[in-house]
Enzyme design. Structure first.
Site, PDB file in Angstrom:
ATOM      1  N   GLY A  13      -5.858   2.989  -6.666  1.00 34.98           N
ATOM      2  CA  GLY A  13      -4.899   4.247  -6.610  1.00 34.98           C
ATOM      3  C   GLY A  13      -5.925   5.719  -6.620  1.00 34.98           C
ATOM      4  O   GLY A  13      -5.521   6.465  -7.188  1.00 34.98           O
ATOM      5  N   SER A  14      -7.058   5.501  -5.728  1.00 37.64           N
ATOM      6  CA  SER A  14      -8.081   6.646  -5.795  1.00 37.64           C
ATOM      7  C   SER A  14      -7.245   7.856  -4.932  1.00 37.64           C
ATOM      8  O   SER A  14      -7.347   9.092  -5.397  1.00 37.64           O
ATOM      9  CB  SER A  14      -9.332   6.388  -5.192  1.00 37.64           C
ATOM     10  OG  SER A  14      -9.131   6.311  -3.908  1.00 37.64           O
ATOM     11  N   ASN A  15      -6.464   7.531  -4.094  1.00 31.07           N
ATOM     12  CA  ASN A  15      -5.754   8.531  -3.488  1.00 31.07           C
ATOM     13  C   ASN A  15      -4.434   9.119  -4.218  1.00 31.07           C
ATOM     14  O   ASN A  15      -4.119  10.367  -4.118  1.00 31.07           O
ATOM     15  CB  ASN A  15      -5.059   8.117  -2.123  1.00 31.07           C
ATOM     16  CG  ASN A  15      -6.155   8.053  -0.669  1.00 31.07           C
ATOM     17  OD1 ASN A  15      -6.737   9.059  -0.561  1.00 31.07           O
ATOM     18  ND2 ASN A  15      -6.242   6.848  -0.299  1.00 31.07           N
ATOM     19  N   LEU A  86       0.900  -2.465  -0.576  1.00 36.93           N
ATOM     20  CA  LEU A  86       0.567  -3.573   0.428  1.00 36.93           C
ATOM     21  C   LEU A  86       1.992  -4.103   0.982  1.00 36.93           C
ATOM     22  O   LEU A  86       1.941  -5.052   1.813  1.00 36.93           O
ATOM     23  CB  LEU A  86      -0.473  -4.649  -0.384  1.00 36.93           C
ATOM     24  CG  LEU A  86      -1.654  -4.151  -0.693  1.00 36.93           C
ATOM     25  CD1 LEU A  86      -2.528  -5.318  -1.255  1.00 36.93           C
ATOM     26  CD2 LEU A  86      -2.279  -3.295   0.317  1.00 36.93           C
ATOM     27  N   ILE A  89       7.857  -1.833   3.324  1.00 33.18           N
ATOM     28  CA  ILE A  89       8.910  -1.206   2.824  1.00 33.18           C
ATOM     29  C   ILE A  89      10.333  -1.745   3.114  1.00 33.18           C
ATOM     30  O   ILE A  89      10.552  -1.675   4.524  1.00 33.18           O
ATOM     31  CB  ILE A  89       8.872   0.374   2.967  1.00 33.18           C
ATOM     32  CG1 ILE A  89       7.619   0.824   2.457  1.00 33.18           C
ATOM     33  CG2 ILE A  89      10.124   1.010   2.529  1.00 33.18           C
ATOM     34  CD1 ILE A  89       7.225   0.786   1.140  1.00 33.18           C
ATOM     35  N   ASN A 103       2.525   7.196   4.568  1.00 34.34           N
ATOM     36  CA  ASN A 103       1.494   6.193   4.431  1.00 34.34           C
ATOM     37  C   ASN A 103       0.108   6.597   4.925  1.00 34.34           C
ATOM     38  O   ASN A 103       0.046   7.258   6.060  1.00 34.34           O
ATOM     39  CB  ASN A 103       1.868   4.773   4.901  1.00 34.34           C
ATOM     40  CG  ASN A 103       0.848   3.826   4.675  1.00 34.34           C
ATOM     41  OD1 ASN A 103       0.297   3.652   3.386  1.00 34.34           O
ATOM     42  ND2 ASN A 103       0.478   2.877   5.579  1.00 34.34           N
ATOM     43  N   HIS A 105      -3.357   5.094   6.490  1.00 35.59           N
ATOM     44  CA  HIS A 105      -3.898   3.629   6.894  1.00 35.59           C
ATOM     45  C   HIS A 105      -5.589   4.094   7.233  1.00 35.59           C
ATOM     46  O   HIS A 105      -5.977   4.899   7.805  1.00 35.59           O
ATOM     47  CB  HIS A 105      -3.559   3.153   8.193  1.00 35.59           C
ATOM     48  CG  HIS A 105      -3.989   1.768   8.694  1.00 35.59           C
ATOM     49  ND1 HIS A 105      -3.462   0.721   8.063  1.00 35.59           N
ATOM     50  CD2 HIS A 105      -4.465   1.371   9.556  1.00 35.59           C
ATOM     51  CE1 HIS A 105      -4.206  -0.426   8.502  1.00 35.59           C
ATOM     52  NE2 HIS A 105      -4.759   0.130   9.575  1.00 35.59           N
ATOM     53  N   GLU A 175      -9.868  10.202   3.684  1.00 34.98           N
ATOM     54  CA  GLU A 175      -8.693  10.080   3.080  1.00 34.98           C
ATOM     55  C   GLU A 175      -8.599  11.176   1.813  1.00 34.98           C
ATOM     56  O   GLU A 175      -7.452  11.763   1.507  1.00 34.98           O
ATOM     57  CB  GLU A 175      -8.618   8.521   2.347  1.00 34.98           C
ATOM     58  CG  GLU A 175      -8.563   7.514   3.544  1.00 34.98           C
ATOM     59  CD  GLU A 175      -8.367   6.206   2.818  1.00 34.98           C
ATOM     60  OE1 GLU A 175      -8.138   6.292   1.701  1.00 34.98           O
ATOM     61  OE2 GLU A 175      -8.795   5.354   3.536  1.00 34.98           O
TER      62      GLU A 175
END
Length: 192
Positions: A13-15, A86, A89, A103, A105, A175
């Protein structure tokens, strides 16, 4: 009234953290909930550190019930952000939030996308293919992996001596630089 974001993540969860930092003191946007399919995901600790509620769900709850959708609606969620999530949806969630699920990528789609293409798998594929550049793609989510409309792409150069960790680092830098900025621009356009 504050705009409210829900983050779906499966791992570190760094983003997600970059978004939590961005909105920590925001008067008009907040991260209202972090959701994960992985009870061991480090993103849960990050959410806890920022005093953001979290919810862990399993496949049955996600794909065979509306409980996740009901939770999002009860919290008046305006935008859903995937940050290393991952699972595909489900259609009912896409239908409930059309054009409101984003999202990121870790490659320049349409190359290196699709089922199983996430994290190091993507970076390894980029290296194996001998690409001279890598990048990120921020896109809307539809019912297929990595096929939603592109919002933004950014590139980085891959040098001859770059190994997997260097490529991953270059991608993560992009990112962390662009995802919060793009999400912020999108959430601020949403009408309450």
């Amino acid at each position: 009234m504050k705009k409210r974001i829900a983050i779906f993540a499966s791992g570190s969860g760094s983003n997600a953290q970059k978004l939590m930092e961005l909105y920590k003191k925001s008067p008009d946007v907040e991260i209202a909930l972090v959701l994960t399919n992985n009870p061991d995901a480090y993103v849960l600790q990050r959410a806890d550190n920022f005093e953001i509620p979290s919810h862990i769900f399993d496949k049955k709850e996600f794909y065979q019930t509306d409980s996740v959708i009901d939770m999002l609606k009860n919290l008046d969620i305006d935008l859903i952000v995937l940050a290393g999530f991952l699972w595909l949806i489900p259609k009912n969630l896409i239908a409930e939030y059309p054009g409101r699920i984003i999202n990121i990528h870790p490659a320049l789609l349409p190359k290196f996308g699709g089922k199983g293409m996430y994290g190091d798998h993507v970076h390894q594929a980029v290296m194996t293919a001998g690409e001279t550049e890598g990048g990120i793609t921020i896109h809307y989510v539809n019912e297929n992996y990595d096929e939603g409309e592109y919002i933004y792409q950014a590139r980085y150069r891959i040098d001859k001596g770059d190994n997997l960790e260097m490529i991953k680092f270059k991608g993560q830098q992009l990112e962390h630089q662009h995802y919060p900025r793009i999400i912020d621009a999108i959430v601020r356009k949403i009408k309450k």
